[in-house]
Design a protein around this motif. Sequence first.
Motif, PDB file in Angstrom:
ATOM      1  N   UNK A  75      -6.836   3.676   4.738  1.00 12.76           N
ATOM      2  CA  UNK A  75      -6.326   2.317   5.346  1.00 12.76           C
ATOM      3  C   UNK A  75      -7.290   1.492   5.660  1.00 12.76           C
ATOM      4  N   UNK A  76      -8.461   1.855   6.372  1.00 15.16           N
ATOM      5  CA  UNK A  76      -9.505   1.041   6.851  1.00 15.16           C
ATOM      6  C   UNK A  76     -10.350   0.732   5.748  1.00 15.16           C
ATOM      7  N   UNK A  77     -10.505   1.468   4.857  1.00 11.87           N
ATOM      8  CA  UNK A  77     -11.324   0.982   3.540  1.00 11.87           C
ATOM      9  C   UNK A  77     -10.591  -0.174   2.959  1.00 11.87           C
ATOM     10  N   UNK A  78      -9.292  -0.337   3.016  1.00 10.67           N
ATOM     11  CA  UNK A  78      -8.754  -1.466   2.434  1.00 10.67           C
ATOM     12  C   UNK A  78      -8.926  -2.826   3.508  1.00 10.67           C
ATOM     13  N   UNK A 107      -6.193 -12.235  -1.436  1.00  9.93           N
ATOM     14  CA  UNK A 107      -6.537 -11.183  -0.721  1.00  9.93           C
ATOM     15  C   UNK A 107      -5.518 -10.131  -1.417  1.00  9.93           C
ATOM     16  N   UNK A 108      -4.368 -10.425  -1.690  1.00 14.06           N
ATOM     17  CA  UNK A 108      -3.557  -9.504  -2.249  1.00 14.06           C
ATOM     18  C   UNK A 108      -4.169  -9.007  -3.583  1.00 14.06           C
ATOM     19  N   UNK A 109      -4.668 -10.158  -4.273  1.00 14.60           N
ATOM     20  CA  UNK A 109      -5.032  -9.872  -5.726  1.00 14.60           C
ATOM     21  C   UNK A 109      -6.264  -9.006  -5.572  1.00 14.60           C
ATOM     22  N   UNK A 110      -7.377  -9.249  -4.678  1.00 10.19           N
ATOM     23  CA  UNK A 110      -8.176  -8.437  -4.137  1.00 10.19           C
ATOM     24  C   UNK A 110      -8.140  -6.990  -4.195  1.00 10.19           C
ATOM     25  N   UNK A 111      -6.789  -6.839  -3.382  1.00  7.30           N
ATOM     26  CA  UNK A 111      -6.645  -5.402  -3.162  1.00  7.30           C
ATOM     27  C   UNK A 111      -5.983  -4.796  -4.356  1.00  7.30           C
ATOM     28  N   UNK A 112      -5.217  -5.414  -5.164  1.00  3.49           N
ATOM     29  CA  UNK A 112      -4.817  -4.774  -6.453  1.00  3.49           C
ATOM     30  C   UNK A 112      -5.709  -4.316  -7.323  1.00  3.49           C
ATOM     31  N   UNK A 113      -6.769  -5.322  -7.396  1.00  2.00           N
ATOM     32  CA  UNK A 113      -7.993  -5.093  -8.412  1.00  2.00           C
ATOM     33  C   UNK A 113      -8.821  -3.824  -7.815  1.00  2.00           C
ATOM     34  N   UNK A 114      -9.145  -3.794  -6.418  1.00  2.00           N
ATOM     35  CA  UNK A 114     -10.142  -2.759  -5.774  1.00  2.00           C
ATOM     36  C   UNK A 114      -9.347  -1.607  -5.506  1.00  2.00           C
ATOM     37  N   UNK A 115      -8.199  -1.632  -5.332  1.00  2.00           N
ATOM     38  CA  UNK A 115      -7.599  -0.319  -4.955  1.00  2.00           C
ATOM     39  C   UNK A 115      -6.256  -0.103  -6.007  1.00  2.00           C
ATOM     40  N   UNK A 116      -6.264  -0.178  -7.220  1.00  2.00           N
ATOM     41  CA  UNK A 116      -5.239  -0.169  -8.058  1.00  2.00           C
ATOM     42  C   UNK A 116      -4.338   1.290  -7.794  1.00  2.00           C
ATOM     43  N   UNK A 117      -5.207   2.131  -7.496  1.00  2.00           N
ATOM     44  CA  UNK A 117      -4.590   3.515  -7.351  1.00  2.00           C
ATOM     45  C   UNK A 117      -3.677   3.564  -6.254  1.00  2.00           C
ATOM     46  N   UNK A 118      -3.921   2.737  -5.093  1.00  2.00           N
ATOM     47  CA  UNK A 118      -3.057   2.573  -3.963  1.00  2.00           C
ATOM     48  C   UNK A 118      -1.870   1.722  -3.950  1.00  2.00           C
ATOM     49  N   UNK A 173       2.285   7.431   6.307  1.00  2.00           N
ATOM     50  CA  UNK A 173       2.490   8.975   6.235  1.00  2.00           C
ATOM     51  C   UNK A 173       1.066   9.482   5.983  1.00  2.00           C
ATOM     52  N   UNK A 174       0.424  10.178   6.797  1.00  2.00           N
ATOM     53  CA  UNK A 174      -0.996  10.613   6.582  1.00  2.00           C
ATOM     54  C   UNK A 174      -1.135  11.798   5.425  1.00  2.00           C
ATOM     55  N   UNK A 175       0.160  12.095   5.067  1.00  2.00           N
ATOM     56  CA  UNK A 175       0.259  13.035   3.873  1.00  2.00           C
ATOM     57  C   UNK A 175      -0.018  12.538   2.676  1.00  2.00           C
ATOM     58  N   UNK A 176       0.343  10.945   2.686  1.00  2.00           N
ATOM     59  CA  UNK A 176       0.231  10.124   1.496  1.00  2.00           C
ATOM     60  C   UNK A 176      -0.974   9.222   1.565  1.00  2.00           C
ATOM     61  N   UNK A 177      -1.526   8.955   2.641  1.00  2.00           N
ATOM     62  CA  UNK A 177      -2.802   7.967   2.907  1.00  2.00           C
ATOM     63  C   UNK A 177      -3.367   8.275   4.168  1.00  2.00           C
ATOM     64  N   UNK A 178      -4.648   8.553   4.109  1.00  2.00           N
ATOM     65  CA  UNK A 178      -5.207   8.765   5.331  1.00  2.00           C
ATOM     66  C   UNK A 178      -5.819   7.505   6.144  1.00  2.00           C
ATOM     67  N   UNK A 179      -6.146   7.693   7.427  1.00  2.00           N
ATOM     68  CA  UNK A 179      -6.584   6.389   8.025  1.00  2.00           C
ATOM     69  C   UNK A 179      -7.584   5.898   7.476  1.00  2.00           C
ATOM     70  N   UNK A 199       0.796  -1.096   0.061  1.00  2.00           N
ATOM     71  CA  UNK A 199       0.158   0.122   0.026  1.00  2.00           C
ATOM     72  C   UNK A 199       0.996   1.226   0.094  1.00  2.00           C
ATOM     73  N   UNK A 200       0.661   1.969  -0.964  1.00  2.00           N
ATOM     74  CA  UNK A 200       1.383   3.370  -0.880  1.00  2.00           C
ATOM     75  C   UNK A 200       1.125   4.102   0.100  1.00  2.00           C
ATOM     76  N   UNK A 201       1.821   4.867   0.913  1.00  2.00           N
ATOM     77  CA  UNK A 201       1.924   5.607   2.153  1.00  2.00           C
ATOM     78  C   UNK A 201       2.110   4.864   3.220  1.00  2.00           C
ATOM     79  N   UNK A 202       2.044   3.578   3.190  1.00  2.00           N
ATOM     80  CA  UNK A 202       2.292   2.921   4.300  1.00  2.00           C
ATOM     81  C   UNK A 202       3.947   2.435   4.399  1.00  2.00           C
ATOM     82  N   UNK A 203       4.605   2.867   5.317  1.00  2.00           N
ATOM     83  CA  UNK A 203       6.133   2.996   5.358  1.00  2.00           C
ATOM     84  C   UNK A 203       6.807   1.493   5.868  1.00  2.00           C
ATOM     85  N   UNK A 204       5.786   0.941   6.943  1.00  2.00           N
ATOM     86  CA  UNK A 204       6.388  -0.003   7.664  1.00  2.00           C
ATOM     87  C   UNK A 204       5.222  -1.136   7.793  1.00  2.00           C
ATOM     88  N   UNK A 205       5.537  -2.256   7.821  1.00  2.00           N
ATOM     89  CA  UNK A 205       4.574  -3.305   8.316  1.00  2.00           C
ATOM     90  C   UNK A 205       5.161  -4.410   9.176  1.00  2.00           C
TER      91      UNK A 205
END
Length: 179
Positions: free
Chosen positions: A72-75, A165-176, A63-69, A24-30
């Motif tokens: 993140x919760x929508x994903x 789940x990764x594939x679902x994320x890629x399809x649903x949130x391609x812009x992220x 980074x809240x300047x790149x992705x809002x909470x 996920x773009x904007x997430x810097x560490x998991x």
Amino acid sequence: MSELQTITLGGGCFWCLEAVFVKVRGVTDVESGYSNGQAERPSYEQVCTARTGCNEVVKLTYDPASITLREILEIFFVIHDPTTLNRQGNDAGTQYRSGIYYSTPEQKEVADEMIRQMSQDKLFGRPIVTEVLALANYWPAEDYHQDYFEKNPYQGYCLAVAAPKVEKFRKTFADRVKA
């Protein structure tokens, strides 16, 4: 860059959540870990007994300047089932419960409002059972759990559960998706 924030999420096996959120773009560490139970410094074996009260979680730094909470919760709500108590698919036990573990009062407000709205809209057709609690008693999971999907993409569970789940994320949130 704005000041980084953290949010901790439980939504079944941490391998699956980590596999998505590292992309996920904007997430810097998991970081995979355990939280909101009674055991201090629990091991995977202890958590698997479902007697520690601990949940398998991922601690996200973002980074809240790149992705809002909210984003993140929508994903989060798309990649797991927030309507099954103590279960995700075949994974059953309190360690697999749906949870949002906040670090600030503002994060709690965002999570509560999203759940309220989704419940009002009957988005899932069943009641949402996601708990929203302050992060408590967090402990990182063992090293072999970190980046598990990346290191073991052809392992059976990863192919059957995490990869979709990764594939679902890629399809649903391609812009992220991170480039």
